[in-house]
Write a protein that holds these residues in place. Structure first.
Motif, mmCIF file in Angstrom:
data_model
loop_
_atom_site.group_PDB
_atom_site.id
_atom_site.type_symbol
_atom_site.label_atom_id
_atom_site.label_comp_id
_atom_site.label_asym_id
_atom_site.label_seq_id
_atom_site.Cartn_x
_atom_site.Cartn_y
_atom_site.Cartn_z
ATOM 1 N N ALA A 233 0.831 -1.208 0.000
ATOM 2 C CA ALA A 233 0.000 0.000 0.000
ATOM 3 C C ALA A 233 0.868 1.262 0.000
ATOM 4 C CB ALA A 233 -0.928 0.002 1.213
ATOM 5 N N ARG A 234 1.989 1.214 0.698
ATOM 6 C CA ARG A 234 2.898 2.370 0.690
ATOM 7 C C ARG A 234 3.500 2.593 -0.698
ATOM 8 N NH1 ARG A 234 3.131 0.974 6.116
ATOM 9 N NH2 ARG A 234 3.186 2.826 7.476
ATOM 10 N N LEU A 235 3.855 1.503 -1.366
ATOM 11 C CA LEU A 235 4.378 1.646 -2.727
ATOM 12 C C LEU A 235 3.307 2.209 -3.657
ATOM 13 C CD1 LEU A 235 6.419 -1.687 -3.101
ATOM 14 C CD2 LEU A 235 7.306 0.616 -2.646
ATOM 15 N N ASP A 236 2.068 1.726 -3.511
ATOM 16 C CA ASP A 236 0.974 2.223 -4.348
ATOM 17 C C ASP A 236 0.749 3.714 -4.125
ATOM 18 O OD1 ASP A 236 0.554 -0.322 -5.327
ATOM 19 O OD2 ASP A 236 -1.015 -0.799 -3.880
ATOM 20 N N LEU A 237 0.681 4.115 -2.837
ATOM 21 C CA LEU A 237 0.449 5.521 -2.536
ATOM 22 C C LEU A 237 1.620 6.364 -3.020
ATOM 23 C CD1 LEU A 237 -1.162 7.801 -1.310
ATOM 24 C CD2 LEU A 237 -0.263 7.168 0.961
ATOM 25 N N GLY A 238 2.838 5.850 -2.866
ATOM 26 C CA GLY A 238 4.001 6.591 -3.353
ATOM 27 C C GLY A 238 3.928 6.841 -4.838
ATOM 28 N N LEU A 239 3.534 5.823 -5.594
ATOM 29 C CA LEU A 239 3.425 5.984 -7.049
ATOM 30 C C LEU A 239 2.355 7.017 -7.400
ATOM 31 C CD1 LEU A 239 4.867 4.662 -9.454
ATOM 32 C CD2 LEU A 239 2.955 3.047 -9.611
ATOM 33 N N ALA A 240 1.228 6.961 -6.669
ATOM 34 C CA ALA A 240 0.155 7.931 -6.921
ATOM 35 C C ALA A 240 0.605 9.349 -6.582
ATOM 36 C CB ALA A 240 -1.079 7.552 -6.104
ATOM 37 N N LEU A 241 1.402 9.487 -5.529
ATOM 38 C CA LEU A 241 1.851 10.819 -5.113
ATOM 39 C C LEU A 241 2.839 11.412 -6.109
ATOM 40 C CD1 LEU A 241 2.249 10.188 -1.287
ATOM 41 C CD2 LEU A 241 0.631 11.755 -2.385
ATOM 42 N N VAL A 242 3.708 10.587 -6.677
ATOM 43 C CA VAL A 242 4.624 11.094 -7.702
ATOM 44 C C VAL A 242 3.831 11.643 -8.877
ATOM 45 C CG1 VAL A 242 6.399 10.466 -9.373
ATOM 46 C CG2 VAL A 242 6.526 9.570 -7.055
ATOM 47 N N ALA A 243 2.800 10.890 -9.277
ATOM 48 C CA ALA A 243 1.965 11.338 -10.390
ATOM 49 C C ALA A 243 1.227 12.629 -10.050
ATOM 50 C CB ALA A 243 0.963 10.236 -10.758
ATOM 51 N N ALA A 244 0.943 12.821 -8.743
ATOM 52 C CA ALA A 244 0.225 14.021 -8.306
ATOM 53 C C ALA A 244 1.169 15.169 -7.971
ATOM 54 C CB ALA A 244 -0.635 13.684 -7.092
ATOM 55 N N VAL B 172 10.557 8.660 -8.928
ATOM 56 C CA VAL B 172 11.031 9.709 -8.024
ATOM 57 C C VAL B 172 12.274 10.378 -8.602
ATOM 58 C CG1 VAL B 172 12.102 10.113 -5.769
ATOM 59 C CG2 VAL B 172 10.028 8.729 -5.933
ATOM 60 N N GLU B 173 13.196 9.571 -9.132
ATOM 61 C CA GLU B 173 14.420 10.144 -9.692
ATOM 62 C C GLU B 173 14.119 10.985 -10.930
ATOM 63 O OE1 GLU B 173 17.949 7.110 -8.267
ATOM 64 O OE2 GLU B 173 16.928 6.666 -10.155
ATOM 65 N N GLN B 174 13.123 10.571 -11.698
ATOM 66 C CA GLN B 174 12.735 11.368 -12.869
ATOM 67 C C GLN B 174 12.182 12.728 -12.462
ATOM 68 O OE1 GLN B 174 9.975 8.972 -15.099
ATOM 69 N NE2 GLN B 174 11.504 7.382 -15.540
ATOM 70 N N SER B 175 11.595 12.802 -11.243
ATOM 71 C CA SER B 175 11.017 14.074 -10.788
ATOM 72 C C SER B 175 12.099 15.089 -10.424
ATOM 73 C CB SER B 175 10.121 13.835 -9.565
ATOM 74 O OG SER B 175 10.906 13.548 -8.406
ATOM 75 N N GLY B 176 13.327 14.605 -10.197
ATOM 76 C CA GLY B 176 14.422 15.502 -9.878
ATOM 77 C C GLY B 176 14.500 15.929 -8.426
ATOM 78 N N VAL B 177 13.686 15.355 -7.561
ATOM 79 C CA VAL B 177 13.692 15.756 -6.159
ATOM 80 C C VAL B 177 14.982 15.269 -5.503
ATOM 81 C CG1 VAL B 177 12.476 13.669 -5.420
ATOM 82 C CG2 VAL B 177 12.364 15.712 -4.016
ATOM 83 N N PRO B 178 15.674 16.121 -4.723
ATOM 84 C CA PRO B 178 16.958 15.725 -4.112
ATOM 85 C C PRO B 178 16.825 14.518 -3.184
ATOM 86 C CG PRO B 178 16.639 18.104 -3.977
ATOM 87 C CD PRO B 178 15.342 17.536 -4.450
ATOM 88 N N GLU B 179 15.670 14.364 -2.556
ATOM 89 C CA GLU B 179 15.486 13.266 -1.604
ATOM 90 C C GLU B 179 15.514 11.886 -2.268
ATOM 91 O OE1 GLU B 179 13.766 16.938 0.175
ATOM 92 O OE2 GLU B 179 13.688 15.935 -1.786
ATOM 93 N N ALA B 180 15.514 11.870 -3.591
ATOM 94 C CA ALA B 180 15.522 10.586 -4.297
ATOM 95 C C ALA B 180 16.719 9.741 -3.905
ATOM 96 C CB ALA B 180 15.509 10.813 -5.806
ATOM 97 N N VAL B 181 17.828 10.408 -3.536
ATOM 98 C CA VAL B 181 19.022 9.654 -3.162
ATOM 99 C C VAL B 181 18.772 8.817 -1.914
ATOM 100 C CG1 VAL B 181 20.026 11.492 -1.721
ATOM 101 C CG2 VAL B 181 21.509 9.818 -2.848
ATOM 102 N N THR B 182 17.901 9.301 -1.034
ATOM 103 C CA THR B 182 17.560 8.544 0.174
ATOM 104 C C THR B 182 16.899 7.229 -0.185
ATOM 105 O OG1 THR B 182 17.251 10.591 1.442
ATOM 106 C CG2 THR B 182 16.240 8.578 2.326
#
Length: 398
Positions: free
Chosen positions: A322-333, A367-377
């Motif tokens: 469920a966390r992976l699903d929500l994460g994917l939805a949040l990236v899209a949002a 997440v990495e495609q979004s360019g957010v710095p936290e992606a490295v985490t």
């Protein structure tokens, strides 16, 4: 002198050989006979000579038991009576069959909580036991129950092999499950074989293949069965990966209708009994894959239900998914920061096994495609917990 073919000779030869733990090949080496010749003797395809029987008596050290069978006349009336008795007689009690079927349910219910590596030897042992019983004396009714139990165990074993990315083994046991189901005329097991194949090819990127297999499973599955519901949900997933949001929604609507009046099963974690509570989780996954704007709301509701205190809840595997699903939805949002946190929690839980790892990898890529710095985490956590680096604490679900 060559005697008449007495079937008791072959039965006795096989029993003596197995009692001594010898294969046909090893007995042949000791007795200086070919494996094929010994097989023909055991199968009653060839009559033994007295000399051969005496020689095997000595090799197996059975005190002349085989030679006496060669010399003894065949009592046809007695054999006919024995055949009639076998129709009603069995070496398998009703209690044994009940325990086997209970074991099947226990293993199917353990699937979501045990690691694949821990579950596999248990399934293998149960399946081997069923196989040995099928070789013994059973009635027709008992044989069918054993075939059905073997079919369920074989498809479960295939699923565990898929979780472990052991595809050669998975294919072999799916084929065995299909054959057992065909012999037992059990449509639901046949449908689960197709649905399991659909899930496997979906994870490998063959979305059209997954769609075709899901539809085949629905045609084979009995009306109202868990297999038909699951195969419909699998169709929705395939449409989502193909990118057809309309077809995805229509398939999910069919799942909702199929589960509208479905009572919760006695054992909700049973892998082959559809739990209506799963419907929302499947919808969240499917909508997230399809990029549907409604995915975030559904995924948040599912996660809140599964893990209200943030500790993994009673069903930690589902919580991780469920966390992976929500994460994917949040990236899209457009909310990649929260997606990173959710993805890291899911991966660090140890509940994402090899067959489901591609979902974490997909979230990381987004997440990495979004360019957010936290992606490295998230990348660091994925590297640390990648399959093969740490033992997994759970099993994946198709």
């Amino acid at each position: 002198m060559v005697s008449s073919v007495d079937p008791r000779f072959g039965v006795a030869l096989r029993e003596f050989r197995e009692q001594r733990g010898l294969s046909l090949r090893s007995l042949g080496q000791r007795a200086h006979r070919s494996k094929s010749h010994l097989h023909e003797l055991e199968a009653g395809l060839k009559a033994p000579t007295v000399d051969t029987a005496c020689h095997l008596d000595r090799v197996l050290d059975v005190g002349g038991a085989l030679a006496r069978l060669v010399d003894a006349p065949i009592d046809h009336a007695a054999e006919a009576g024995e055949l009639r008795a076998r129709v009603a007689a069995s070496d398998v009690s009703a209690d044994v069959l009940d325990r086997i079927e209970q074991g099947v349910d226990d293993l199917a219910s353990a699937y979501p909580t045990m690691t694949p590596a821990d579950l596999l030897p248990l399934v293998r042992r149960h399946l081997s036991y069923v196989g040995r019983l099928l070789e013994g004396r059973v009635t027709l009714a008992q044989r069918r129950r054993l075939l059905v139990a073997g079919g369920w165990l074989a498809v479960l074993r295939a699923t565990v092999h898929i979780d472990l990315r052991q595809r050669t083994a998975a294919v072999a046991h799916l084929r065995a499950a299909r054959d057992l189901a065909e012999h037992a005329e059990h449509g639901e097991i046949q449908a689960w074989c197709l649905e399991t194949r659909a899930w496997d090819v979906l994870t490998q990127g063959d979305y059209q293949g997954a769609l075709d297999l899901s539809r085949q499973a629905q045609r084979v599955a009995p009306r109202g069965s868990s297999a038909r519901i699951q195969a419909t949900a699998q169709e929705a997933r395939a449409w989502a990966r193909i990118g057809d949001v309309g077809a995805t929604r229509r398939a999910l609507d069919r799942v909702e209708r199929l589960t509208a009046n479905l009572p919760a099963p006695e054992r909700a974690e049973h892998h082959y009994r559809y739990d209506p509570a799963k419907a929302a989780a499947y919808a969240a996954t499917t909508l997230a894959w399809a990029g549907d704007p409604g995915a975030e709301q559904v995924a948040r509701a599912v996660l809140a239900e599964l893990d209200p205190y943030g500790d993994g809840g009673a069903r930690p595997r589902r919580s991780a998914s469920a966390r992976l699903d929500l994460g994917l939805a949040l990236v899209a949002a457009g909310q990649p920061d929260e997606a990173v946190a959710l993805g890291a929690q899911a991966v660090a839980s140890g509940r994402v096994v090899p067959s489901n790892w591609w979902r974490a990898a997909e979230l990381l890529a987004k997440v990495e495609q979004s360019g957010v710095p936290e992606a490295v985490t998230l990348r660091d956590v994925c590297t640390e917990f990648a399959p093969g680096r740490r033992p997994s604490a759970d099993s994946a679900s198709g």
